[in-house]
Design an enzyme around this catalytic site. Structure first.
Site, PDB file in Angstrom:
ATOM      1  N   LYS A  42      21.133   8.969 -38.190  1.00 33.70           N
ATOM      2  CA  LYS A  42      20.913   9.028 -36.744  1.00 33.70           C
ATOM      3  C   LYS A  42      19.693   8.177 -36.432  1.00 33.70           C
ATOM      4  O   LYS A  42      18.619   8.382 -37.002  1.00 33.70           O
ATOM      5  CB  LYS A  42      20.653  10.471 -36.306  1.00 33.70           C
ATOM      6  CG  LYS A  42      21.910  11.311 -36.231  1.00 33.70           C
ATOM      7  CD  LYS A  42      22.585  11.151 -34.896  1.00 33.70           C
ATOM      8  CE  LYS A  42      23.743  12.121 -34.740  1.00 33.70           C
ATOM      9  NZ  LYS A  42      24.532  11.817 -33.537  1.00 33.70           N
ATOM     10  N   LYS A  71      36.007  11.897 -31.745  1.00 40.14           N
ATOM     11  CA  LYS A  71      35.531  13.278 -31.857  1.00 40.14           C
ATOM     12  C   LYS A  71      36.514  14.146 -31.084  1.00 40.14           C
ATOM     13  O   LYS A  71      36.430  14.257 -29.860  1.00 40.14           O
ATOM     14  CB  LYS A  71      34.118  13.386 -31.289  1.00 40.14           C
ATOM     15  CG  LYS A  71      33.119  12.617 -32.127  1.00 40.14           C
ATOM     16  CD  LYS A  71      31.718  12.652 -31.569  1.00 40.14           C
ATOM     17  CE  LYS A  71      30.759  12.011 -32.581  1.00 40.14           C
ATOM     18  NZ  LYS A  71      29.495  11.586 -31.982  1.00 40.14           N
TER      19      LYS A  71
END
Length: 323
Positions: free
Chosen positions: A134, A236
């Site tokens: 991230k 997702k």
């Protein structure tokens, strides 16, 4: 005869799980169980705060309405709420035995930036060495340095990076400046580096760092197409919708020559095991992005293989709807 049950779960998170602007203290969601004769099917409905368009309460209302019709024998269309559409379509697919049982439990480990720690994790990984970092939570320059260190220290490593649209073009360039151009080809993709798609495209063109679409996939005007510098789309399902919608996106990506990655929205272990099955079915050649279970302090109903986390059973869950 049809029966349906809706359960609600709340699992404490490990400290330090930060979404865009808030700390996530618990993961809350619904589990649906459909029963028809001897057959049953489960699904998970768990909108992700700050990312889903719907709240959990809104999802529950929509799910109860759909289930009321279903137990009466009425087949309804998919819900317009993505998390509801995904959870209900999984439950239906299990009931009809159309969601294959084989699963891809490989996961691109989420990495904090410590090369020694990552090295130990990667040594234990079978096959392809892929990790996810991230970026965008701290200074872009710091992110660039960490990525560079990881790629230098681990020559067989490929990285997936996710910026969640957090950078201006200048900050994205600051990141790229600290990543050795000779190492950039081992960045499989950087998800949505800039605040706009146009800036992200320009960034890819100017730096040679491939990008992937993530948030864009959920926007009404998005079309899956081959573009210079674009390597992948990230799907997702909790944020995208039904299994049919996910299948459509994967097919469109593959037709355009793009990689499609099935990725978690921090679902419970039940939802994650279904995502692993979805990945084995639709994207067998691609390591899915499912390394989120360790962010939680417990599993729910179905365990992930070899996880040491305690398992919350059906009997421990609250029933919010049953017919």
């Amino acid at each position: 005869m049809r029966t349906a049950t809706l359960y609600r779960y709340s699992v404490p998170m490990e400290a330090g799980v930060i979404l865009r602007h808030q700390r996530l203290k618990s993961r809350d969601g619904l589990l649906v169980k459909l029963q028809q004769g001897e057959l049953s099917g489960w699904g998970e409905i768990a909108p992700l705060p700050e990312f889903s368009q719907e709240t959990l309460d809104q999802a529950q209302v929509a799910a109860e309405c759909w289930l009321q019709h279903w137990v009466s024998g009425v087949e309804s269309d998919d819900s317009v709420l993505p998390s509801v559409a995904f959870g209900l379509s999984c439950a239906q697919a299990e009931l009809k035995q159309t969601l294959p049982l084989s699963a891809d439990y490989r996961k691109a480990p989420l990495c904090t930036g410590d090369p020694d720690e990552l090295f130990a994790v990667l040594q234990a990984l079978p096959g392809e060495k892929v990790a996810k970092v991230k970026v965008g939570l701290y200074e872009a320059v710091r992110d660039g340095m960490i990525v560079n260190v990881l790629l230098e220290a681990l020559p067989d490593l490929t990285l997936r990076l996710d910026a969640n649209r957090s950078w201006s073009r200048a900050k994205a360039d600051g990141f790229a400046k600290y990543v050795n151009p000779a190492l950039r080809s081992r960045i499989a993709f950087l998800e949505e580096p800039c605040k706009t798609r146009a800036e992200s495209r320009e960034f890819a063109r100017d730096t040679g760092i491939a990008i992937a679409w993530d948030e864009s996939v959920r926007e009404a005007d998005f079309q899956v197409e081959a573009e210079p510098g674009v390597a992948a789309i990230v799907i997702k399902p909790t944020l995208v919708g039904s299994l049919a919608r996910c299948q459509q996106l994967v097919q469109q990506a593959h037709q355009a020559g793009l990689v499609a990655v099935i990725s978690s929205s921090i679902e419970s272990s039940l939802g994650l095991t279904q995502l692993a099955r979805l990945a084995a079915w639709l994207t067998p050649a691609t390591v899915p992005g499912l390394d989120t279970l360790d962010l939680m302090q417990a599993q729910v109903v179905r365990p992930w293989p070899d996880s040491p986390l305690p398992l919350i059973t059906t009997e421990q869950l609250g029933v919010v709807w049953h017919r």
